[in-house]
Design an enzyme around this catalytic site. Structure first.
Site, PDB file in Angstrom:
ATOM      1  CG  HIS A 197      -2.574   4.625  -0.948  1.00 15.05           C
ATOM      2  ND1 HIS A 197      -1.271   4.874  -1.315  1.00 15.05           N
ATOM      3  CD2 HIS A 197      -3.323   4.898  -2.054  1.00 15.05           C
ATOM      4  CE1 HIS A 197      -1.235   5.291  -2.595  1.00 15.05           C
ATOM      5  NE2 HIS A 197      -2.473   5.306  -3.056  1.00 15.05           N
ATOM      6  CD  GLU A 198      -7.021   3.989  -2.698  1.00 16.56           C
ATOM      7  OE1 GLU A 198      -6.228   3.170  -3.204  1.00 16.56           O
ATOM      8  OE2 GLU A 198      -7.315   5.065  -3.256  1.00 16.56           O
ATOM      9  CG  HIS A 231      -0.111   7.918  -6.361  1.00 16.60           C
ATOM     10  ND1 HIS A 231      -0.757   7.457  -7.499  1.00 16.60           N
ATOM     11  CD2 HIS A 231      -0.783   7.346  -5.323  1.00 16.60           C
ATOM     12  CE1 HIS A 231      -1.716   6.632  -7.175  1.00 16.60           C
ATOM     13  NE2 HIS A 231      -1.766   6.540  -5.857  1.00 16.60           N
ATOM     14  CG  HIS A 290      -5.637   9.109  -3.514  1.00 15.29           C
ATOM     15  ND1 HIS A 290      -4.569   9.775  -4.079  1.00 15.29           N
ATOM     16  CD2 HIS A 290      -5.345   7.791  -3.642  1.00 15.29           C
ATOM     17  CE1 HIS A 290      -3.681   8.898  -4.530  1.00 15.29           C
ATOM     18  NE2 HIS A 290      -4.121   7.689  -4.269  1.00 15.29           N
TER      19      HIS A 290
END
Lengths: 367, 79
Positions: A119-120, A129, A123
């Site tokens: 997930h990170e 998101h 970014h």
């Protein structure tokens, strides 16, 4: 929410990374493997390639920190901020920071390091998101007991930044759409007058006065239930829902799983030990008799005496003429049982003991 | 902060902190000269939309439940 503000992205496709320090909860090799697998999630679907460097700082640096660590995003040891990352760019750009005070795991316990890292990294590569509850880039931590695959929304958005991969993997679906033809369900039940359809990690709640079903992740109401149930039914006389997966049963009242559950179906209902799962279940309101369907047979259980009726199992088709296929799901609405086999439903009239209508299961969703 | 149905202090703090952290509430409060109620309701609607919740602008139980789930520390909206 598609691409992050002013669209930051790396202008090169080969990126380096380095690991500054580790968590005390996991062996170093497990941390390194989790990070490597997380990079593969994104390199599988883009032209990006990643290489670990040791004697210098990589483009992306992974590090664990406690509290205020000088980047204006202090950790506080709470579950509401277990990690963060920075958008593509020099220096801090792209870096991933984990809260040293969290318990990092390589299993289903919170928090799975691989899943958070994937997930990170979204970014770090320029994604913000997603509003798709099934997407990796959804803000809440949604790791569950399922094999991880990147979903369509994540794939579309990262490919909008870096283009497709020379070896694109098959994209997965995002949140299931109830109007998709051929859609089948894991379980169905009534609940206080509504009908709830369960599919993977989602429920579709059909409320008579709403034009469309409410679609939400199951764990928004029942965070302690597993996904992908086999069956469910409402025991309205005790205001309980009962969920089945394998040979286990969960009894739920409102949002809470009742104490002592899950139980095994043998000790709780009195099934013989060779019954390993339930395909479908429904409780007939008027009689308090619950019907459990397993393959082409069914059992009948008395909710009042809490015991199996003698003389079962019986052939389903014998007592429910026309219900010849395996029953995937069933619920009662009015004086009818609605039997589902794959995406077809049969309305069985409990008074005439006959099927008086059949059709596609989508009729409940006002498609 | 009159947008809260049940008014429990705990809920007010939960929602306020969440929206400050992830929806630029504090900064927007300074930047805009509208009152707290409108900014708060607007931020709540943004959050409810992203999380696929009923968009009410109120801190209903389902919204508060979503706010209490573990999450990533990166804000949901651009600075």
């Amino acid at each position: 929410y598609a691409i992050t503000h002013n669209n930051p992205r790396w202008t090169k496709t080969h990126l380096t990374y380095s690991i500054l320090n580790y968590t005390p909860y996991l062996p170093r090799a497990v941390v390194e493997d989790a990070i490597e697998r997380a990079f593969r999630v994104w390199s599988d679907v883009t032209p990006l390639t990643f290489e670990r460097v040791f004697d210098e700082e990589g483009d992306i640096v992974f590090s664990f920190h406690r509290g205020d660590h000088g980047d204006s995003k202090p950790f506080d040891g709470s579950i509401y901020h277990f990690a963060h990352a920075f958008l593509p760019g020099p220096g801090l750009g792209g870096n991933v920071h984990y809260d040293l005070d969290q318990k990092w795991t390589d299993n289903n316990e919170n928090f799975n390091l691989f899943y958070v890292t994937a997930h990170e990294l979204g970014h770090s590569l320029g994604l913000s998101h997603s509003n798709d509850e099934e997407a990796l880039m959804f803000p809440s931590y949604t790791w569950g007991n399922k094999d991880f695959v990147l979903n369509q929304d994540d794939i579309n958005r990262i490919q909008a930044l870096y283009g497709p991969s020379p070896n694109p993997i098959q994209p997965t679906g995002s949140t299931p759409n109830p109007c998709n033809s051929g859609l089948t369900f894991d379980a169905m039940t009534t609940y206080r007058g509504d009908v709830i359809f369960f599919k993977d990690r989602f429920y579709f709640r059909v409320i008579s006065f709403l034009p469309e079903p409410l679609i939400n992740p199951i764990d928004l109401i029942w965070p302690n239930l597993p996904g992908k149930f086999d069956a469910a039914y409402e025991a309205s006389m005790v205001d309980e829902l009962r969920f089945f997966k394998g040979n286990k049963v969960w009894a739920v009242r409102e949002k809470s799983v009742l104490r002592g559950f899950p139980r095994d179906i043998h000790s709780f209902f009195g099934f013989p030990s060779d019954v390993t799962h339930i395909d479908a279940a429904v409780c007939e309101e008027k009689t308090g008799k619950t019907y459990f369907f397993v393959d082409h047979m069914y059992w009948r259980y008395d909710e009042n005496t809490r015991s199996m009726d003698p003389g079962y199992p019986r052939l389903t088709a014998e007592d429910f003429p026309g219900i010849n296929d395996k029953v995937d799901d069933v619920f009662q609405k009015g004086g009818n049982f609605y039997f589902f086999h794959q995406s077809i439903q049969h309305r069985f009239n409990l008074h005439t003991r006959r099927i008086d209508d059949s059709g596609d299961s989508r009729t409940w969703f006002n498609c | 902060l009159p947008v809260f149905q049940d008014g429990r202090r705990q809920n007010v703090e939960t929602a306020w902190k969440y929206l400050e952290k992830y929806y630029n509430l504090g900064k927007d409060m300074q930047a805009k000269n509208v009152n707290a109620k409108e900014v708060m309701a607007e931020k709540l609607r943004e959050m409810q939309q992203l999380f696929g919740l009923k968009v009410t602008g109120n801190s209903d139980p389902e919204t508060l439940r979503a706010m209490r789930k573990p999450r990533c520390g990166v804000p949901d909206v651009a600075p």
